[in-house]
Structure formats: structure tokens, C-alpha cells
Scaffold this motif. Structure first.
Motif, PDB file in Angstrom:
ATOM      1  N   HIS A 113      52.038  78.620   2.027  1.00  0.00           N
ATOM      2  CA  HIS A 113      50.709  78.546   1.387  1.00  0.00           C
ATOM      3  C   HIS A 113      50.273  77.639   0.737  1.00  0.00           C
ATOM      4  O   HIS A 113      48.880  77.384   0.358  1.00  0.00           O
ATOM      5  N   ALA A 114      51.081  76.635   0.034  1.00  0.00           N
ATOM      6  CA  ALA A 114      50.400  75.782  -1.008  1.00  0.00           C
ATOM      7  C   ALA A 114      51.633  74.621  -0.932  1.00  0.00           C
ATOM      8  O   ALA A 114      52.931  74.939  -0.696  1.00  0.00           O
ATOM      9  N   CYS A 115      51.422  73.392  -1.337  1.00  0.00           N
ATOM     10  CA  CYS A 115      52.150  72.232  -1.487  1.00  0.00           C
ATOM     11  C   CYS A 115      52.202  71.899  -2.976  1.00  0.00           C
ATOM     12  O   CYS A 115      51.285  71.588  -3.576  1.00  0.00           O
ATOM     13  N   VAL A 116      53.488  71.605  -3.625  1.00  0.00           N
ATOM     14  CA  VAL A 116      53.626  71.059  -5.021  1.00  0.00           C
ATOM     15  C   VAL A 116      54.295  69.832  -4.941  1.00  0.00           C
ATOM     16  O   VAL A 116      55.254  69.780  -4.354  1.00  0.00           O
ATOM     17  N   SER A 117      53.874  68.639  -5.487  1.00  0.00           N
ATOM     18  CA  SER A 117      54.477  67.386  -5.625  1.00  0.00           C
ATOM     19  C   SER A 117      54.124  66.685  -6.904  1.00  0.00           C
ATOM     20  O   SER A 117      53.156  66.916  -7.358  1.00  0.00           O
ATOM     21  N   ALA A 118      55.325  66.007  -7.286  1.00  0.00           N
ATOM     22  CA  ALA A 118      55.159  65.070  -8.530  1.00  0.00           C
ATOM     23  C   ALA A 118      55.092  63.615  -8.282  1.00  0.00           C
ATOM     24  O   ALA A 118      55.241  62.746  -9.102  1.00  0.00           O
ATOM     25  N   GLY A 119      54.556  63.423  -6.751  1.00  0.00           N
ATOM     26  CA  GLY A 119      54.869  62.088  -6.277  1.00  0.00           C
ATOM     27  C   GLY A 119      53.854  61.290  -6.232  1.00  0.00           C
ATOM     28  O   GLY A 119      52.983  61.365  -7.283  1.00  0.00           O
ATOM     29  N   ASN A 120      53.767  60.148  -5.460  1.00  0.00           N
ATOM     30  CA  ASN A 120      52.782  59.248  -5.390  1.00  0.00           C
ATOM     31  C   ASN A 120      51.458  59.885  -4.922  1.00  0.00           C
ATOM     32  O   ASN A 120      51.144  60.299  -3.953  1.00  0.00           O
ATOM     33  N   THR A 121      50.306  59.804  -5.790  1.00  0.00           N
ATOM     34  CA  THR A 121      49.133  60.310  -5.628  1.00  0.00           C
ATOM     35  C   THR A 121      48.377  59.660  -4.235  1.00  0.00           C
ATOM     36  O   THR A 121      47.790  60.642  -3.504  1.00  0.00           O
ATOM     37  N   GLY A 122      48.305  58.517  -4.337  1.00  0.00           N
ATOM     38  CA  GLY A 122      47.793  57.875  -3.172  1.00  0.00           C
ATOM     39  C   GLY A 122      48.076  58.306  -1.618  1.00  0.00           C
ATOM     40  O   GLY A 122      47.544  58.824  -1.061  1.00  0.00           O
ATOM     41  N   ALA A 123      49.603  58.480  -1.746  1.00  0.00           N
ATOM     42  CA  ALA A 123      50.162  58.935  -0.405  1.00  0.00           C
ATOM     43  C   ALA A 123      50.071  60.293  -0.333  1.00  0.00           C
ATOM     44  O   ALA A 123      49.614  60.880   0.760  1.00  0.00           O
ATOM     45  N   MET A 124      49.852  61.203  -1.224  1.00  0.00           N
ATOM     46  CA  MET A 124      49.286  62.564  -1.187  1.00  0.00           C
ATOM     47  C   MET A 124      47.986  62.638  -0.627  1.00  0.00           C
ATOM     48  O   MET A 124      47.661  63.495   0.191  1.00  0.00           O
ATOM     49  N   VAL A 125      47.183  61.902  -1.264  1.00  0.00           N
ATOM     50  CA  VAL A 125      45.593  62.037  -0.852  1.00  0.00           C
ATOM     51  C   VAL A 125      45.724  61.675   0.948  1.00  0.00           C
ATOM     52  O   VAL A 125      44.846  62.296   1.549  1.00  0.00           O
ATOM     53  N   ALA A 126      46.235  60.560   1.214  1.00  0.00           N
ATOM     54  CA  ALA A 126      46.197  60.068   2.677  1.00  0.00           C
ATOM     55  C   ALA A 126      46.990  60.926   3.436  1.00  0.00           C
ATOM     56  O   ALA A 126      46.228  61.526   4.441  1.00  0.00           O
ATOM     57  N   ILE A 127      47.953  61.619   3.321  1.00  0.00           N
ATOM     58  CA  ILE A 127      48.696  62.369   4.189  1.00  0.00           C
ATOM     59  C   ILE A 127      47.893  63.822   4.317  1.00  0.00           C
ATOM     60  O   ILE A 127      47.655  64.473   5.369  1.00  0.00           O
ATOM     61  N   ALA A 128      47.478  64.306   2.860  1.00  0.00           N
ATOM     62  CA  ALA A 128      47.090  65.572   3.032  1.00  0.00           C
ATOM     63  C   ALA A 128      45.669  65.732   3.688  1.00  0.00           C
ATOM     64  O   ALA A 128      45.164  66.598   4.340  1.00  0.00           O
ATOM     65  N   ARG A 129      44.756  64.315   3.649  1.00  0.00           N
ATOM     66  CA  ARG A 129      43.627  64.253   4.410  1.00  0.00           C
ATOM     67  C   ARG A 129      43.842  64.445   5.783  1.00  0.00           C
ATOM     68  O   ARG A 129      43.119  64.810   6.633  1.00  0.00           O
ATOM     69  N   HIS A 130      44.894  63.592   6.186  1.00  0.00           N
ATOM     70  CA  HIS A 130      45.264  63.471   7.586  1.00  0.00           C
ATOM     71  C   HIS A 130      45.735  64.921   8.263  1.00  0.00           C
ATOM     72  O   HIS A 130      45.026  65.096   9.153  1.00  0.00           O
ATOM     73  N   PHE A 131      46.374  65.362   7.493  1.00  0.00           N
ATOM     74  CA  PHE A 131      46.953  66.635   8.077  1.00  0.00           C
ATOM     75  C   PHE A 131      46.078  67.836   8.035  1.00  0.00           C
ATOM     76  O   PHE A 131      46.065  68.740   8.667  1.00  0.00           O
ATOM     77  N   TRP A 132      45.402  68.019   6.816  1.00  0.00           N
ATOM     78  CA  TRP A 132      44.571  69.169   6.392  1.00  0.00           C
ATOM     79  C   TRP A 132      43.086  68.954   6.667  1.00  0.00           C
ATOM     80  O   TRP A 132      42.440  70.132   6.823  1.00  0.00           O
ATOM     81  N   GLY A 133      42.718  67.871   6.454  1.00  0.00           N
ATOM     82  CA  GLY A 133      41.143  67.660   6.404  1.00  0.00           C
ATOM     83  C   GLY A 133      40.617  68.184   5.237  1.00  0.00           C
ATOM     84  O   GLY A 133      41.214  68.839   4.436  1.00  0.00           O
ATOM     85  N   THR A 134      39.296  67.718   5.031  1.00  0.00           N
ATOM     86  CA  THR A 134      38.704  68.126   3.797  1.00  0.00           C
ATOM     87  C   THR A 134      37.390  68.820   4.275  1.00  0.00           C
ATOM     88  O   THR A 134      37.298  69.098   5.285  1.00  0.00           O
ATOM     89  N   PHE A 135      36.726  69.383   3.196  1.00  0.00           N
ATOM     90  CA  PHE A 135      35.642  70.285   3.599  1.00  0.00           C
ATOM     91  C   PHE A 135      34.808  69.597   4.306  1.00  0.00           C
ATOM     92  O   PHE A 135      34.420  68.393   4.043  1.00  0.00           O
ATOM     93  N   THR A 136      33.766  70.059   5.208  1.00  0.00           N
ATOM     94  CA  THR A 136      33.007  69.436   6.240  1.00  0.00           C
ATOM     95  C   THR A 136      31.955  68.763   5.554  1.00  0.00           C
ATOM     96  O   THR A 136      31.259  68.947   4.369  1.00  0.00           O
ATOM     97  N   GLY A 137      31.980  67.424   5.859  1.00  0.00           N
ATOM     98  CA  GLY A 137      31.082  66.555   5.271  1.00  0.00           C
ATOM     99  C   GLY A 137      31.417  65.771   3.884  1.00  0.00           C
ATOM    100  O   GLY A 137      30.988  64.745   3.693  1.00  0.00           O
ATOM    101  N   LEU A 138      32.667  66.292   3.433  1.00  0.00           N
ATOM    102  CA  LEU A 138      33.027  65.778   2.108  1.00  0.00           C
ATOM    103  C   LEU A 138      34.261  64.653   2.333  1.00  0.00           C
ATOM    104  O   LEU A 138      34.917  64.475   3.375  1.00  0.00           O
ATOM    105  N   LYS A 139      33.887  63.395   2.022  1.00  0.00           N
ATOM    106  CA  LYS A 139      34.438  62.122   2.515  1.00  0.00           C
ATOM    107  C   LYS A 139      35.844  62.067   1.720  1.00  0.00           C
ATOM    108  O   LYS A 139      36.819  61.780   2.472  1.00  0.00           O
ATOM    109  N   ARG A 140      36.037  62.447   0.567  1.00  0.00           N
ATOM    110  CA  ARG A 140      37.448  62.248  -0.114  1.00  0.00           C
ATOM    111  C   ARG A 140      37.568  63.751  -1.118  1.00  0.00           C
ATOM    112  O   ARG A 140      36.433  64.011  -1.672  1.00  0.00           O
ATOM    113  N   PRO A 141      38.827  64.154  -1.341  1.00  0.00           N
ATOM    114  CA  PRO A 141      38.963  65.008  -2.042  1.00  0.00           C
ATOM    115  C   PRO A 141      39.067  64.564  -3.766  1.00  0.00           C
ATOM    116  O   PRO A 141      39.069  63.210  -3.623  1.00  0.00           O
ATOM    117  N   ALA A 142      39.043  65.388  -4.756  1.00  0.00           N
ATOM    118  CA  ALA A 142      39.285  64.892  -6.275  1.00  0.00           C
ATOM    119  C   ALA A 142      40.384  65.442  -6.612  1.00  0.00           C
ATOM    120  O   ALA A 142      40.625  66.677  -6.243  1.00  0.00           O
TER     121      ALA A 142
END
Lengths: 337, 337
Positions: B98-127
Motif C-alpha cells: 500500500h505504501a513505501c517508506v525509505s530513509a534514503g536518497n531524496t533525489g533518487a526517491m523523487v526520480a524513481i517514484a515519478r517514473h513508476f507511479w506518476g504524478t497527479f495529472t498536470g503536476l510536474k513534480r511532487p513536493a
């Protein structure tokens, strides 16, 4: 031959949230504690009748305008040359006063001070710097705290040299540890400016550059000098004040919420007061503009009379330590590109 | 038919300063406290023999690589698809967890999560967003805390909408007060991006924009949502931790430095412990990535087992409150330009 006091401070009485309500009583109290000092208060002419500022070492100079917090630096520079801030700064460059203290508009202070006083040869812009207390009881110098909203890698490099010189001049640190504030300590972290600055600091043999530090390291004492742009630095400083206020309030609340705590609080109060005095952000009020050719101390805008008093004392210390001439000498040739 | 637990968390066991030493005991303790939950630990294959992770609801998935703190987001995305982080994230998009938890590399988390999961329609990047405790005992939502080193005015505008939706969904605030973090509250203050963002927020009828706030206002409770770029936000957050640690240490020191204080300290200890528990930054560990199509919780890299446990609980709350589907629904059409 006119008598020249050992210390003559030019005070912009109109700056800050409280204006004369804080600057006037602070100045009088400072003079009571420092009989050798003289203060000239630059006050808006409409207020000279309202202010009770009678002290033999206090002079009031009425001015026809003042810089408000919403005035842009360029407007302040162009149209407010007769303002309390501009007149106070000018009295220093004319040799009348030794230093200027203001709780006013930072952008206007930078613009007018650069115009009247100039910066060290080759240095493009000054930085706001102050000693930040560390957990071990020492301090680190942090700059810039708000004079420059953005900073190029070259400017960050210049601030690193300035900060190291301050640590050397004030604390006799032989090889001050210089760090760049960033959002991670790995070299890939941060925006382009901070990464490029890291390269410049790394390759400058005059600096003992120790790398990036994160926000929590500011108080750890792991660096003698912490360099950042004025946006990040100002946020770090203000956030610290917010947390400190919350800590003090929560400690008091915790002692209040149980009967045991209340009872204990009576006895614990002197100990807690001692901590609060040590932890109180007002105690550290007063930041200096480094790189200008005279002493300019910026008080926190929200400082009350007691807080503004600390800024006056800070200016006194800077004048007595002759920090500006020392710094200028040690920086000779540093910024010539 | 396979049994699906009420809560299945995918944990990147390798992230953070302590890696498995913190993530493994935290996971076991979480499962002991939550018998309906299941955790899959994504662990580097070289460590599977060393980790004592025996619990009926715990599965270990050995992976052939892991993302280090110095890996760039692009390297992590391109070459580390078999890493503990990537595998954990993928198990969420495949519907296993249901969810992922990590204490790791933030930049990598953003890049991989965007790639696998996608963001809300029209939103360029998560916060990255988390609730920040306020002096009155409430909280404000602050974003971005480090997912984006810089942010365009459009992105800051998107974050304002996201933050307002969170305040509305989680706390039922009807018209959340939204502020922009800046180095002064006057409109002329700050860099170009924050000034341009102010214009966008001001003219957006969906937002209750209250203007700029300074760093000390974060803890004042004057805004429900505080918006900034990830550089400023991360520094604000880390600085807060540093000051909080210094406050706790100084209070203890103060009670230790006099005989009276020492004696009193014996009695005051339970009261001070109560305060420390309330003030402890570890209690607020766990920040969520908003705008992604699943729940991703980022733990502080320096979190010990107790701190990582809070991040696991935070992920549990987010899943149970169904925050992501609620947010996605309320943001429908918001970001289509």
C-alpha cells in the motif's frame, strides 16, 4: 578643539517595528552604562516633540524623511537622501560618528551604505554576519544573513574569505573551518550556485574548506564559518528564533500543566530563568555588515529596547576591536580578480 | 485466494545513516504493535544472512543493489532498477504493497517514484510535506521540504494548491490560510521566483493567500500552509532540529551546573522528560511526497529505530485516511494549464 568621545554611535531611531519606542530608551540606557559614549539619534522631524530623550550625551537630529520597510533599495537611495537612515550613515563617512546602528530596511541599508561608504576593494557586495551560539558553548560565524537575496558562486567565495578573516581576527582561529550551507552533505546535493561555489572554495588554498553542512550543523560547532546566500541564511536565523520561542514557552507550559509541575515550578523558576537568559534570541541581537568600509550594525526589526541595547553594545565591541580596519587589511588584494 | 493484509508496507531497508540497524528493529516493533499489518523489507542480498528479522508478518526480499546517498537521481533511475528502493517502490505500483517508506536518497526517491507511479495529472513534480507543530499546539503544513532544489513560480503555485487540499482533507479546514516563506513580509522582499509566485497565489480565487511570512512565523500558527522551494524548506526543517537539540541539551546542562539545580533536577526530571518527549524532533519524523499517485513516506536520514517507527506509523495513517485518492480527486483539473 572640540571634544571627541571615545565612542560615537549614529542611531537610525526610526527603524524596526517599534521605532523610537525601542531605539530611544535603549540609547539612553546605553549612555547611562557607558559614560564615555555619545549617541546621535536621527529622528523624523514630526516626532522630535514627542520623544523624551534628555541625556547630556544624546543629540537629536531631526530629519525630513525616513525609509519605510516597503521602500525599495533604489527608491531609498535615489529619493531618501535626507532620511534618518541616510543621514546616520553619512555621519559615519564624514567622520563624525564611529558606527551606525539601525533596525530598519535591510535592502536600503545595503544600498545607501555601499553608496556612501563603499566596500573593500574588489568586493561587489557586503554580507550580514553574526556569531551563532553552538551547543558546546562556542560560536560559528554565519553569513550572509539577508543582505543578498541571491549570491553568485563568486560572491559566496568572497563571503567565505570574509568569514574566515573574521574568525581569525575575532577569535584567533588559525585555520578556520569553512562550510557551505546545503540540503545534504554529498557533493551532488544542492543548486548550481552552491555546487559551483564548492568548487571555488575547494581550490582556494587560503581556505580550510570542510564541505557542505546541513541546517542542523549550524549549532553543532563543526564549522567556524558557515556560508550561504542571504535568503537561506535569513530563513535559518528566523526559524531558529521561532523554535527558541516555542521551546521557552513549552517548558513553562509543561511546568504549569500538573500540580506537581506547578509546585516544582516555584523552585525551578530561577534555574529555568537562567536557561532562558542563555537561550534567549534577543541576547544575540545585532549583526554586522561585513565588507563595508565602516561599522554598520543591523538590529532585528522586532527588537524591543533591551534587544536594541544588545545591538548598540555589539557596535561598541566592533569599534573597540577595530574589526573593520583589521579585516580590510587582511583582505587586501583578496577580491581583485 | 491469497490473504491480503489490511496494511502492507514496502520498506527500503538500506536507506538512512543506520540502514538495517534502524529499519529492521523498527519494522519488527511496528508489526508487534500492529498485528494486522505486513511489511516487506527490501534488503541488499549481502546482508540477508546478518539480519535477524524473524516475524511471521515480515518478508525479506533480497535485492542486488541499493541507492547510496551520493548517487545522482539520473544514475539511480537508469542503472539501479534492481535496488532496494526501486523494488520497494515498484511493489506499490504493482498493487502488492500500500505504501513505501525509505530513509534514503531524496533525489533518487523523487526520480524513481515519478517514473513508476506518476504524478497527479498536470503536476510536474511532487513536493515533500509534513505537519509542523505550532506554539499553540496545532500544526501547519509546510512544503516543499527538499524534493525540489529550486521551484518555478508555477510549481510554488501548484504546491500551494496541494497544501491547501491537504489542510482541507486532513483537518477539515474550510479555507486554509496559505503563505509563502520569504525573508520579509513586504511585497518588495525576496527573489524573483517568490515574488512572481505571490502574484499567482494572489490572483487564484481558490486560495486564501495571506502573503509572505518569515521563518519565525512557521511555528506561530498564523498560516495553515507554508509554501517554499525545497532548498529553503529543507534548511528550515534541519535548522529547527538543531535548535531543538540545543534547547534540550541546554536545559539539562542548566540543571546540572549548580548544586541547587542538581538537587532540583532529580525532582524536575519527570517534568522535563515530558517536555522533551513533546519537543523531540524524532516524534515528528516522517514526511510525505504529495502529488504522487501512491503513498511514499520519507524518514529522516538520521532516524534511529524509534524515529523510523514514527515514519512507519505516518505511512499507516496516510493509507488509512486514504489521503492520496482524496487529494487526487480534489486536485482533478487543477494543474491542467
Amino acid at each position: 578643539m572640540s571634544f571627541r568621545p571615545q565612542l560615537h554611535l549614529a542611531v537610525d531611531a526610526m527603524g524596526g517595528d517599534y521605532g523610537p519606542r525601542s531605539t530611544v530608551p535603549a540609547s539612553i540606557q546605553f549612555l547611562q552604562q557607558n559614560p564615555q559614549a555619545h549617541i546621535t539619534l536621527y529622528l523624523h522631524q514630526s516626532l522630535t516633540g514627542d520623544v523624551d530623550a534628555s541625556h547630556p550625551s544624546l543629540t537629536i537630529k531631526p530629519c525630513s524623511s525616513f525609509v519605510s520597510m516597503s521602500d525599495s533599495p533604489s527608491r531609498a537611495l535615489r529619493y531618501l537622501k535626507d532620511s534618518t537612515l541616510a543621514m546616520a550613515l553619512q555621519s559615519v563617512s564624514s567622520g563624525e560618528a564611529h558606527a551606525c546602528v539601525s533596525a530598519g530596511n535591510t535592502g536600503a541599508m545595503v544600498a545607501i551604505a555601499r553608496h556612501f561608504w563603499g566596500t573593500f576593494t574588489g568586493l561587489k557586495r557586503p554580507a550580514i554576519c553574526k556569531p551563532i551560539p553552538t551547543v558546546e558553548g562556542g560560536h560559528s560565524y554565519m553569513l550572509d544573513l539577508g543582505a543578498n537575496v541571491t549570491a553568485t558562486p563568486d560572491l559566496l567565495h568572497a563571503f567565505a574569505l570574509l568569514g574566515a578573516a573574521v574568525s581569525h581576527c575575532c577569535d584567533q582561529v588559525v585555520s578556520p573551518r569553512v562550510a557551505l550551507l546545503n540540503i545534504g552533505d554529498e557533493v551532488i546535493k544542492g543548486h548550481e550556485d552552491v555546487k559551483a561555489a564548492a568548487g571555488l572554495l575547494e581550490s582556494d588554498g587560503r581556505l580550510n574548506y570542510i564541505g557542505f553542512v546541513e541546517g542542523d550543523a549550524i549549532y553543532s560547532g563543526m564549522a567556524d564559518v558557515i556560508v550561504c546566500d542571504g535568503f537561506a541564511g535569513n530563513i535559518a536565523l528566523k526559524v531558529s528564533e521561532g523554535v527558541a520561542r516555542m521551546a521557552v514557552r513549552q517548558v513553562n507550559d509543561t511546568f504549569r500543566t500538573s500540580l506537581y509541575g506547578q509546585l516544582l515550578g516555584q523552585f525551578a523558576r530561577p534555574v529555568l530563568k537562567k536557561w532562558q537568559r542563555r537561550f534567549d534570541p534577543a541576547r544575540y541581537n545585532g549583526a554586522s555588515f561585513l565588507g563595508l568600509n565602516h561599522v554598520l550594525v543591523k538590529s532585528h526589526g522586532g527588537a524591543d529596547a533591551r534587544g536594541f541595547g544588545y545591538a548598540l553594545s555589539y557596535a561598541q565591541t566592533m569599534v573597540q576591536q577595530e574589526l573593520v580596519p583589521q579585516l580590510r587589511q587582511s583582505m587586501e588584494g583578496c577580491f581583485v580578480s
